[in-house]
Design an enzyme around this catalytic site. Structure first.
Site, short mmCIF file in Angstrom:
data_model
loop_
_atom_site.label_atom_id
_atom_site.label_comp_id
_atom_site.label_asym_id
_atom_site.label_seq_id
_atom_site.Cartn_x
_atom_site.Cartn_y
_atom_site.Cartn_z
N GLU A 174 -73.31 69.14 -78.79
CA GLU A 174 -72.89 69.25 -80.19
C GLU A 174 -72.84 67.86 -80.81
O GLU A 174 -72.35 66.91 -80.18
CB GLU A 174 -71.47 69.84 -80.34
CG GLU A 174 -71.36 71.31 -80.04
CD GLU A 174 -69.94 71.84 -80.20
OE1 GLU A 174 -69.14 71.26 -80.98
OE2 GLU A 174 -69.63 72.83 -79.53
N GLU A 187 -65.45 72.21 -74.10
CA GLU A 187 -64.32 71.39 -74.53
C GLU A 187 -62.97 71.87 -74.01
O GLU A 187 -62.10 72.29 -74.79
CB GLU A 187 -64.27 71.31 -76.06
CG GLU A 187 -65.53 70.73 -76.68
CD GLU A 187 -65.39 70.45 -78.18
OE1 GLU A 187 -64.38 70.86 -78.79
OE2 GLU A 187 -66.28 69.80 -78.75
N HIS A 242 -66.16 79.67 -74.93
CA HIS A 242 -65.96 78.84 -76.13
C HIS A 242 -64.73 79.40 -76.84
O HIS A 242 -64.79 79.84 -77.98
CB HIS A 242 -67.22 78.84 -76.99
CG HIS A 242 -67.34 77.67 -77.93
ND1 HIS A 242 -68.45 76.84 -77.96
CD2 HIS A 242 -66.49 77.17 -78.85
CE1 HIS A 242 -68.28 75.91 -78.88
NE2 HIS A 242 -67.09 76.08 -79.45
N ARG A 253 -78.15 77.19 -78.36
CA ARG A 253 -76.93 77.21 -77.57
C ARG A 253 -75.94 78.15 -78.24
O ARG A 253 -75.55 77.92 -79.40
CB ARG A 253 -76.33 75.80 -77.46
CG ARG A 253 -74.96 75.75 -76.81
CD ARG A 253 -74.42 74.31 -76.70
NE ARG A 253 -73.12 74.30 -76.05
CZ ARG A 253 -71.95 74.02 -76.65
NH1 ARG A 253 -71.91 73.72 -77.93
NH2 ARG A 253 -70.83 74.04 -75.96
N ASN A 255 -70.21 66.60 -76.30
CA ASN A 255 -70.02 66.84 -77.73
C ASN A 255 -69.45 65.58 -78.33
O ASN A 255 -68.40 65.08 -77.90
CB ASN A 255 -69.04 67.99 -77.96
CG ASN A 255 -69.63 69.35 -77.58
OD1 ASN A 255 -70.80 69.44 -77.20
ND2 ASN A 255 -68.83 70.39 -77.71
N TYR A 312 -68.46 63.58 -81.98
CA TYR A 312 -68.28 63.61 -83.43
C TYR A 312 -67.82 62.28 -84.01
O TYR A 312 -68.24 61.90 -85.08
CB TYR A 312 -67.26 64.71 -83.82
CG TYR A 312 -67.83 66.09 -83.63
CD1 TYR A 312 -68.66 66.65 -84.60
CD2 TYR A 312 -67.58 66.81 -82.47
CE1 TYR A 312 -69.23 67.91 -84.41
CE2 TYR A 312 -68.13 68.08 -82.29
CZ TYR A 312 -68.96 68.62 -83.26
OH TYR A 312 -69.51 69.85 -83.08
C1 PNW Z 1 -65.75 71.46 -81.58
N1 PNW Z 1 -60.27 68.11 -82.80
O1 PNW Z 1 -64.41 71.67 -81.97
C2 PNW Z 1 -66.21 72.83 -81.14
O2 PNW Z 1 -66.90 72.86 -79.91
C3 PNW Z 1 -66.90 73.60 -82.20
O3 PNW Z 1 -66.69 74.96 -81.98
C4 PNW Z 1 -66.43 73.14 -83.56
O4 PNW Z 1 -66.86 73.94 -84.60
C5 PNW Z 1 -66.90 71.70 -83.72
O5 PNW Z 1 -66.44 70.89 -82.64
C6 PNW Z 1 -66.48 71.06 -85.03
O6 PNW Z 1 -65.09 70.96 -85.10
C7 PNW Z 1 -63.45 70.72 -82.17
O7 PNW Z 1 -59.43 68.38 -83.69
C8 PNW Z 1 -62.42 71.06 -83.04
O8 PNW Z 1 -60.15 67.10 -82.09
C9 PNW Z 1 -61.38 70.20 -83.25
C10 PNW Z 1 -61.34 68.99 -82.57
C11 PNW Z 1 -62.35 68.64 -81.69
C12 PNW Z 1 -63.41 69.52 -81.49
#
Ligand code: PNW
Length: 472
Positions: free
Chosen positions: A370, A165, A120, A77, A294, A296
């Site tokens: 992700e 996102e 992106h 991706r 995505n 996290y």
């Molecule tokens: C995502 N937050 O970014 C992106 O899709 C990626 O490019 C990035 O590298 C990855 O997650 C890791 O951070 C985010 O602060 C960046 O909430 C910041 C946030 C959420 C997603």
């Protein structure tokens, strides 16, 4: 814990994004993007880092694709850079298209399926100068750019993601000023939400007309929202607001054809509804083939305001991305570890999120586009990189995702974020998400322990029992 098999045909991939890996920021006709401008703003990005060189992927496509093949990845991706393909948001640039055409061919030669994300975050600066995503016209420019890319690559690329996102683009970019373009204008942020979604809808139509058999989706970053005190009405209201701003404001128009009424009301002081034309929701809710998730971490929220915090040394002051819910705070729980981003490790959250989508929204095929973690990896004297925390993070999230599959969720693939260490936006190069280590001095790539393990997972379509590979 047992070895766990995934459904036949499950897609195992890894992800990157153009600005984070390519470098070559001034080559072959690329124009500046909002991220090039933002990086030059004092204190905007940790270490004053920028994307001029990044991990030089632009010049290392052969080598990087060979590495993916060695790892046994089934899919890659990546995103196409709007400022390479339509510099300044204007006419198509053949040199920019040629780069991605070559990348796609190289992937296909190695049996790796290209998954293209069209946006992106690297908006051409010229379009930001005309108002950026707060300007409705940007949505139309995005659809024109999408059509250009699909006409060039659509004969070889099946899977298309319009936006990555949009929450980050709108709220971190236009309200918090944490990401490019660094504006702190809540009214512009809510306009951006609608124009991003409109751009998604217009691009979806453009993709389908250029290539009717294309598989089209969007990628959202979503989080379960957990109240600090479930018996507190104020905390439950904080949950409602954050769930609205983070998850429902995107999911509902896409999949139910309407914005959530409570959030439209909350955002009335910012003029949200003024941007919505009667025909827009039908465009935005055009049927999709798949949803990218995505994941996290979770958001644990309290209605108690946090103590005001100072910017980190050398960094500029940023604001809250939570328009209309600026008072909400994120207390630290001590029952979970945190990654180098300070994000709690919450594998159960991916299960909660997937089962919620299954219950509350149309049951589209879902791909985790992700998931991954930043850690300060230990590089050994022999050059090997041991990252047991990252391995455990991915393993635990895949186990929780598999539980969701067992309950009927149509999860069809997983992309590790990221293939390799890269430019982590406002955090610069200091935060490493790669399953492959990059030495930024030499650009040498070294698969970490997690990459070797992930390779075994991808090849076997199964998670091995932890004792086989994982550190205790
Ligand atoms: C995502 N937050 O970014 C992106 O899709 C990626 O490019 C990035 O590298 C990855 O997650 C890791 O951070 C985010 O602060 C960046 O909430 C910041 C946030 C959420 C997603």
């Amino acid at each position: 814990m047992e070895s766990i098999s995934f459904p036949e045909g499950f897609v195992w991939g890894a992800a990157t994004a153009a600005f984070q890996v390519e470098g070559a920021s001034k080559e072959d006709g690329r124009s500046p993007s909002i991220w090039d401008t933002f990086c030059a703003l004092p204190g905007a990005v940790a270490g004053g880092d920028n994307g001029d060189v990044a991990v030089d992927h632009y010049h290392r496509v052969e080598q990087d694709v060979a590495m993916m093949a060695d790892l046994g990845l089934g899919a890659y991706r990546f995103s196409t850079a709007w400022p390479r393909i339509r510099p300044d948001g204007g006419e198509p640039n053949q040199a920019g298209l040629d780069f991605y055409s070559r990348l796609v061919d190289t992937l296909l030669e190695r049996g790796i399926d290209p998954w293209v994300t069209l946006y992106h975050w690297d908006l051409p600066q010229a379009l930001e100068d005309a108002g950026g995503w707060a300007n409705r016209d940007t949505a139309h420019r995005f659809a024109d750019y999408a059509a250009t890319v699909v006409e060039a690559l659509g004969d070889r690329v099946s899977n298309w993601t319009t936006l990555n996102e949009p929450w980050c683009s709108a709220f971190l970019g236009y309200a918090g000023g944490i990401h490019a373009p660094g504006r702190q204008e809540p009214a512009a942020a809510v306009a951006a939400v609608h124009h991003l979604l409109l751009g998604h809808g217009l691009a979806t139509a453009a993709i389908r007309s250029a290539k009717p058999e294309a598989k089209v989706g969007i990628t959202l970053n979503m989080y379960p929202i957990i109240p600090a005190d479930p018996s507190s009405e104020a905390d439950l209201d904080a949950v409602r607001r954050l769930d609205g701003l983070q998850n429902r404001i995107f999911l509902d128009p896409l999949f139910k054809g309407e914005y959530p009424a409570d959030i439209v009301a909350d955002l009335a002081p910012y003029g949200f509804a003024d941007h919505i034309k009667p025909e827009d929701l039908a465009i935005i809710s055009a049927p999709l083939d798949q949803l990218g998730v995505n994941y996290y971490t979770e958001h644990f929220v309290s209605s108690e305001p946090a103590a005001p915090s100072e910017p980190k040394p050398g960094r500029r002051a940023t604001g809250s991305p939570w328009v209309g819910a600026e008072h909400v705070s994120f207390p630290v729980r001590d029952d979970a570890t945190r990654t180098d981003m300070e994000w709690e490790v919450r594998p159960r959250g991916i299960y909660q999120l997937l089962t919620r989508l299954h219950e509350e929204y149309p049951r589209l095929p879902i791909y985790i586009t992700e998931n991954g973690a930043a850690y300060r990896d230990a590089v050994s004297d022999d050059g090997s990189v041991n990252d047991p925390e990252r391995l455990a993070y991915i393993d635990s999230h895949l186990r929780a995702a598999h539980d969701a599959i067992t309950e009927g969720v149509d999860l069809r693939g997983y992309f590790a974020w990221s293939l390799m260490d890269n430019f982590e936006w406002a955090e610069g190069y200091a935060k490493r998400f790669g399953i492959v280590h990059v030495d930024y001095g030499t650009q040498v790539r070294t698969p970490k322990m997690s990459a070797m393990w992930y390779s075994e997972v991808a090849r076997g379509n199964a998670l091995p029992a932890p004792s086989a590979t994982a550190a205790p």
